[in-house]
Design a protein around this motif. Structure first.
Motif, PDB file in Angstrom:
ATOM      1  N   LEU A 185      -4.921  -9.105  -2.672  1.00 48.19           N
ATOM      2  CA  LEU A 185      -4.284  -8.409  -1.332  1.00 48.19           C
ATOM      3  C   LEU A 185      -3.371  -7.229  -1.981  1.00 48.19           C
ATOM      4  O   LEU A 185      -2.960  -7.383  -3.212  1.00 48.19           O
ATOM      5  N   PHE A 186      -2.945  -6.377  -0.960  1.00 52.55           N
ATOM      6  CA  PHE A 186      -2.224  -5.095  -1.154  1.00 52.55           C
ATOM      7  C   PHE A 186      -1.073  -4.844  -0.673  1.00 52.55           C
ATOM      8  O   PHE A 186      -0.793  -5.740   0.285  1.00 52.55           O
ATOM      9  N   TYR A 187      -0.041  -4.172  -1.262  1.00 57.23           N
ATOM     10  CA  TYR A 187       1.072  -3.968  -0.734  1.00 57.23           C
ATOM     11  C   TYR A 187       0.966  -3.167   0.765  1.00 57.23           C
ATOM     12  O   TYR A 187      -0.036  -2.566   1.088  1.00 57.23           O
ATOM     13  N   GLU A 188       1.990  -3.021   1.263  1.00 54.50           N
ATOM     14  CA  GLU A 188       1.895  -2.434   2.752  1.00 54.50           C
ATOM     15  C   GLU A 188       1.596  -0.928   2.937  1.00 54.50           C
ATOM     16  O   GLU A 188       1.439  -0.406   4.006  1.00 54.50           O
ATOM     17  N   ASP A 189       1.621  -0.235   1.788  1.00 56.55           N
ATOM     18  CA  ASP A 189       1.136   1.190   1.981  1.00 56.55           C
ATOM     19  C   ASP A 189      -0.287   1.362   1.904  1.00 56.55           C
ATOM     20  O   ASP A 189      -0.982   2.203   2.266  1.00 56.55           O
ATOM     21  N   PHE A 190      -1.208   0.270   1.847  1.00 51.94           N
ATOM     22  CA  PHE A 190      -2.399   0.222   1.797  1.00 51.94           C
ATOM     23  C   PHE A 190      -3.023   0.233   3.335  1.00 51.94           C
ATOM     24  O   PHE A 190      -2.837  -0.853   3.913  1.00 51.94           O
ATOM     25  N   HIS A 191      -3.829   1.067   3.598  1.00 59.28           N
ATOM     26  CA  HIS A 191      -4.440   0.630   5.024  1.00 59.28           C
ATOM     27  C   HIS A 191      -5.860   1.110   5.026  1.00 59.28           C
ATOM     28  O   HIS A 191      -6.329   2.201   4.375  1.00 59.28           O
ATOM     29  N   LEU A 192      -6.616   0.349   5.493  1.00 58.30           N
ATOM     30  CA  LEU A 192      -8.142   0.383   5.128  1.00 58.30           C
ATOM     31  C   LEU A 192      -8.772   1.636   5.935  1.00 58.30           C
ATOM     32  O   LEU A 192      -9.711   2.121   5.342  1.00 58.30           O
ATOM     33  N   GLN A 193      -8.369   1.882   6.990  1.00 63.46           N
ATOM     34  CA  GLN A 193      -8.798   3.076   7.645  1.00 63.46           C
ATOM     35  C   GLN A 193      -8.702   4.360   6.842  1.00 63.46           C
ATOM     36  O   GLN A 193      -9.740   5.202   6.928  1.00 63.46           O
ATOM     37  N   GLU A 194      -7.478   4.428   6.259  1.00 63.54           N
ATOM     38  CA  GLU A 194      -7.243   5.631   5.515  1.00 63.54           C
ATOM     39  C   GLU A 194      -8.288   5.675   4.434  1.00 63.54           C
ATOM     40  O   GLU A 194      -8.682   6.972   3.889  1.00 63.54           O
ATOM     41  N   VAL A 218     -17.453   8.339  -9.624  1.00 59.20           N
ATOM     42  CA  VAL A 218     -16.731   7.106  -9.320  1.00 59.20           C
ATOM     43  C   VAL A 218     -15.160   8.197  -8.963  1.00 59.20           C
ATOM     44  O   VAL A 218     -14.821   8.398 -10.350  1.00 59.20           O
ATOM     45  N   TYR A 219     -14.468   7.911  -7.943  1.00 57.55           N
ATOM     46  CA  TYR A 219     -13.364   8.452  -7.882  1.00 57.55           C
ATOM     47  C   TYR A 219     -12.206   7.195  -7.476  1.00 57.55           C
ATOM     48  O   TYR A 219     -12.715   6.355  -7.316  1.00 57.55           O
ATOM     49  N   PHE A 220     -10.893   7.726  -7.684  1.00 56.15           N
ATOM     50  CA  PHE A 220     -10.011   6.651  -7.241  1.00 56.15           C
ATOM     51  C   PHE A 220      -9.035   7.034  -6.103  1.00 56.15           C
ATOM     52  O   PHE A 220      -8.923   8.388  -6.025  1.00 56.15           O
ATOM     53  N   TYR A 221      -8.526   6.171  -5.408  1.00 51.58           N
ATOM     54  CA  TYR A 221      -7.612   6.239  -4.226  1.00 51.58           C
ATOM     55  C   TYR A 221      -6.035   5.397  -4.825  1.00 51.58           C
ATOM     56  O   TYR A 221      -6.399   4.417  -5.164  1.00 51.58           O
ATOM     57  N   SER A 222      -5.182   6.108  -4.752  1.00 48.64           N
ATOM     58  CA  SER A 222      -3.761   5.276  -5.494  1.00 48.64           C
ATOM     59  C   SER A 222      -3.072   4.812  -4.072  1.00 48.64           C
ATOM     60  O   SER A 222      -3.331   4.936  -3.089  1.00 48.64           O
ATOM     61  N   ILE A 223      -2.953   3.518  -4.570  1.00 48.89           N
ATOM     62  CA  ILE A 223      -2.205   2.754  -3.845  1.00 48.89           C
ATOM     63  C   ILE A 223      -0.728   2.167  -4.782  1.00 48.89           C
ATOM     64  O   ILE A 223      -0.884   2.503  -5.897  1.00 48.89           O
ATOM     65  N   SER A 224       0.247   1.325  -4.388  1.00 47.90           N
ATOM     66  CA  SER A 224       1.472   1.237  -4.858  1.00 47.90           C
ATOM     67  C   SER A 224       1.160   0.034  -5.803  1.00 47.90           C
ATOM     68  O   SER A 224       1.902  -0.329  -6.715  1.00 47.90           O
ATOM     69  N   GLY A 225       0.310  -1.020  -5.322  1.00 48.75           N
ATOM     70  CA  GLY A 225       0.152  -2.145  -6.292  1.00 48.75           C
ATOM     71  C   GLY A 225      -0.743  -3.370  -5.453  1.00 48.75           C
ATOM     72  O   GLY A 225      -1.185  -3.115  -4.342  1.00 48.75           O
ATOM     73  N   ARG A 226      -0.717  -4.490  -6.096  1.00 50.87           N
ATOM     74  CA  ARG A 226      -1.598  -5.461  -5.484  1.00 50.87           C
ATOM     75  C   ARG A 226      -0.978  -6.905  -6.015  1.00 50.87           C
ATOM     76  O   ARG A 226      -0.250  -7.055  -6.894  1.00 50.87           O
ATOM     77  N   PHE A 227      -1.500  -7.910  -5.255  1.00 50.16           N
ATOM     78  CA  PHE A 227      -1.392  -9.176  -5.413  1.00 50.16           C
ATOM     79  C   PHE A 227      -2.431  -9.761  -5.931  1.00 50.16           C
ATOM     80  O   PHE A 227      -3.558  -9.729  -5.220  1.00 50.16           O
ATOM     81  N   ASP A 228      -2.417 -10.245  -7.057  1.00 51.17           N
ATOM     82  CA  ASP A 228      -3.593 -11.107  -7.909  1.00 51.17           C
ATOM     83  C   ASP A 228      -3.296 -12.589  -7.823  1.00 51.17           C
ATOM     84  O   ASP A 228      -2.530 -12.841  -8.802  1.00 51.17           O
ATOM     85  N   VAL A 229      -3.853 -13.173  -7.208  1.00 50.78           N
ATOM     86  CA  VAL A 229      -3.510 -14.780  -7.017  1.00 50.78           C
ATOM     87  C   VAL A 229      -4.456 -15.687  -8.321  1.00 50.78           C
ATOM     88  O   VAL A 229      -5.354 -16.023  -7.762  1.00 50.78           O
ATOM     89  N   GLY A 230      -3.826 -15.134  -9.519  1.00 53.58           N
ATOM     90  CA  GLY A 230      -4.692 -15.684 -10.590  1.00 53.58           C
ATOM     91  C   GLY A 230      -3.919 -17.076 -11.003  1.00 53.58           C
ATOM     92  O   GLY A 230      -4.540 -18.122 -11.495  1.00 53.58           O
TER      93      GLY A 230
END
Length: 273
Positions: free
Chosen positions: A124-133, A238-250
């Protein structure tokens, strides 16, 4: 556009952590696959389904799991008619096909020939990530060049480079190379890449090509989807889109951190959409 959620892992590290805790409520999670773990009161994967269903361009959502967890995913999916769950046919971690082979399984079985979103089921990602954007960004890239692909990236700490695939990029945000779990001294980049990819329909045949090249390689070279991405960037844009971070439930610590975050934040967020 269609979506594929990779959920065929066995969560061996997480299960070992649960076996060593004294909290019975946590021990009760031992038989739960990571994508179905309760996060902020909802199954982790449900956040993705709700976000994906909100996108009008999305046609179908496919989830690939394994025989051990297939029945649990089928039960959960009763609430989501647009979701199709299949098993990769394995029953143990030693038998696992690997994430890239699971993606190819979906592509072949359902004859997918449109652009796809590929999502790791334990992320999952932090709240700055919005799928539609992110979708809008990809649509613009695709309109300019229908061979283009898009991934997410965030800045990791120096000591974390050895845990992730690290992107080496140019000024146009195009990825030129990926170093898999490098030491901080091996690269100046700190662009980590989670498992969230938007692949052009023209990229999908590359999945089979990659697997054919790696057919005699150990599972470690075919399991992590980052290995495919590293191979792909030399063949397709392949390009990248910046987000602030993520949760990796490992593991247990990362799970508790993610759950706490969403317990505190989710009532205030229109998460992901």
């Amino acid at each position: 556009m269609k979506a594929v959620i990779l959920a065929a892992g066995y969560g061996t590290r997480f299960m070992k952590d649960l076996q060593n805790v004294n909290d019975q409520s946590l021990k009760d999670l031992i038989s739960t696959p990571k994508p179905l773990l309760p996060i902020g009161g909802f199954p982790l994967i449900s956040y993705w389904i709700e976000a994906l269903r909100a996108g009008h361009a999305l046609q179908d959502i496919f989830i690939v799991t394994n025989n051990m967890y297939y029945a649990k995913f089928k039960e959960w999916a009763k609430n989501y008619p647009s979701v199709t769950v299949i098993s990769d046919g394995t029953s143990t971690n030693e038998e696992r096909l690997g994430a890239v082979a699971c993606l190819q399984l979906i592509i072949e079985k359902f004859e997918i020939d449109v652009n796809i979103i590929v999502i790791g089921g334990d992320t999952l990602f932090y709240e700055d990530f919005h799928l539609q954007e992110v979708l809008k960004k990809y649509e613009a890239l695709y309109e300019d060049n229908n061979q283009s692909n898009l991934v997410l990236s965030y800045i990791c700490k120096d000591e974390e480079t050895k845990n992730y695939g690290i992107l080496e990029v140019d000024a146009s945000h195009r990825i030129r190379a990926i170093k898999e779990k490098p030491l901080p001294t091996d690269t100046s980049s700190r662009q980590a890449c989670p498992c969230f990819y938007m692949f052009s329909k023209h990229t999908l045949p590359c999945v089979k090509e990659f697997l054919n090249e790696k057919k005699n390689s150990p599972i470690t070279e075919k399991d992590a989807p980052g290995h495919f991405l590293s191979w792909l960037v030399t063949r397709k844009p392949v390009y990248f889109y910046s987000i602030s971070g993520r949760f990796d439930v490992g593991n247990l610590a990362s799970y508790l951190h993610c759950d706490k975050y969403f317990q505190e934040k989710i009532s205030k967020l229109n998460y992901l959409q």
